[in-house]
Design a protein around this motif. Structure first.
Motif: not given
Lengths: 308, 169
Positions: A48-51
């Motif tokens: 997951e990556v920062s949004e």
């Protein structure tokens, strides 16, 4: 070996683009190297990556846009100024060019007939120039002349011809002005002409002509011609220095005259034609007891008869 | 024929933000690895879009945003690592595997995470756009303004580097 690798690479990229069939994936996984690629790629997808915080960023953008919007308004205003500046420039350019002096000039052996804005007619003799202002013509009929011209002035306000020697003013008449070198000649054919030179004001009635040399009146008497002779393609002189006659000759014909052993101050009275050089030279030389020679390069030599 | 719609309309602009804001942010985050910098660049890009709204049609807006961001990024010097969070797939799998496998997988993911963070900017951006954003090579090529062949090369290089870093698994 290489082709197999290329094929497998192709399959790998196809799989990464989600375009493979399950069989093709199996084929790819058969190679341990590619199997590990698939494993790595698969696992990577799981991260997951920062949004982005949509709201806070939108707010920031909106805040930045607001001052820009105000700025845009002043931009529109500055465009108006730019347009106004361009118009002002064009207008001043137009004004400048229209108020610029108009000038008409003739070359050697050329005459020019033209009308002035009020309908007055001007015939400009060879090697002369007239300068006037179209815009100012309505309230001051004034022009400057260098050389010789014949005027047929329509009735109206004062009409002035300025020359280096003096000014000629009339109300409506026909007259000829010649201002060449030191000799200023005015002939009136209709009406009344007033001539101002130095501090003198002289009225020249119809049928009269005056000649001023070096600021001194030398001739003031009735003339027998009804219009200037040069309009009939002739040049006429009365007690004129030979040098002046020769200069006129050079203006009417594309020639160079040289005087040899001849007194250039000799006085000449007579007429020469603008049509025939031979005839013109004869009319000048015969009465003065001179000889002439026409060389083929357009040079003419005039010498005393008894010098040979 | 209808004139192509430009983005000067506020509604159009808001819709464009909804549609492209996040992808553009991700794209730039993959490049710079800094959320604050990504925020700045995205704001900058949308601001530029608004300032040039008369010249940009609705269709061109997306590539305009990516190009502006990319150029702005190239102008910035600071490049930091992308910080990846732990895999979510991991949790799905927990139920089906032995504790040893779980250990192994956690270790693997940890290694992979570090390796991805250590990839070059060019490889990382292409790799993450494909793996996380699910972009096809053609789309990546368009965003980065490079050829599809170049994307292929970057992907191959990224995978090879990752495999080497992690060791044969």
């Amino acid at each position: 070996m290489n082709t197999i690798k290329m094929e497998k690479d192709h399959l790998l990229h196809k799989w990464l683009n989600n375009e493979t069939t399950p069989e093709e994936l199996e084929q790819l996984k058969a190679d341990p190297e590619y199997a590990s690629y698939v494993q790595i790629a698969d696992a990577s997808s799981g991260f997951e990556v920062s949004e982005m915080n949509s709201e806070s960023n939108f707010e920031a953008i909106s805040n930045k846009i607001k001052p820009v919007r105000q700025l845009r308004k002043s931009n529109v205003f500055s465009i108006v100024w730019k347009v106004a500046a361009v118009f002002a420039f064009l207008l001043s350019g137009y004004y400048y060019t229209t108020t610029l002096d108009t000038s008409v000039k003739t070359e050697i052996a050329q005459t020019e007939t033209f009308s002035l804005p009020d309908g007055s007619e001007v015939v400009l003799n060879s090697g002369s120039e007239i300068t006037y202002n179209k815009k100012k013509w309505d309230h001051s009929r004034e022009l400057s002349l260098e050389g010789e011209a014949y005027f047929k002035v329509t009735k109206g306000s004062k009409f002035s011809v300025k020359t280096a020697e003096g000014t000629v003013s009339v109300l409506g008449t026909q007259f000829n002005v010649s201002a060449r070198d030191e000799i200023f000649e005015v002939a009136c054919y209709e009406g009344l002409v007033s001539v101002a030179f130095n501090d003198t004001l002289l009225k020249v009635p119809a049928g009269n002509k005056i000649q001023i040399e070096n600021g001194k009146l030398v001739i003031n008497k009735p003339s027998e011609n009804l219009s200037p002779v040069w309009l009939a393609d002739e040049s006429s002189f009365e007690n004129a220095p030979l040098l002046m006659v020769v200069k006129e000759l050079e203006r009417q014909y594309p020639i160079n005259v040289s005087l040899e052993n001849v007194d250039s101050t000799k006085r000449f009275t007579g007429t020469f034609s603008h049509q025939n050089l031979e005839l013109a030279l004869k009319s000048i030389c015969e009465p003065l007891q001179l000889n002439y020679k026409i060389n083929n390069n357009g040079a003419v030599t005039i010498e005393t008869k008894n010098s040979k | 024929m209808k004139e192509p719609e430009n983005v000067c309309n506020e509604n159009t602009f808001n819709l464009l933000y909804e549609a492209h804001g996040k992808p553009v942010w991700r794209f730039i985050y993959f490049k710079c690895g800094d959320t604050a910098q990504a925020d700045d660049l995205v704001q900058e890009a949308f601001l530029k879009l608004w300032q040039n709204c008369a010249k940009v049609t609705k269709e061109k807006a997306k590539s305009f945003l990516f190009t502006v961001c990319n150029n702005a990024f190239l102008n910035e010097v600071a490049h930091t690592k992308v910080v990846l969070k732990h895999s979510k797939i991991q949790t799905d799998r927990t139920n089906f595997h032995s504790p040893e496998f779980l250990m192994e997988e956690t270790e693997f993911n940890e290694k992979l995470k570090n390796s991805i963070e250590n990839l070059t900017e060019a490889q990382r951006t292409a790799f993450l756009l494909n793996r996380i954003e699910g972009k096809k090579y053609t789309e990546i090529a368009e965003m980065l303004n490079i050829s599809v062949k170049a994307v292929e090369k970057r992907m191959s290089q990224a995978l090879a580097t990752l495999r080497k870093e992690i060791g044969n698994v």
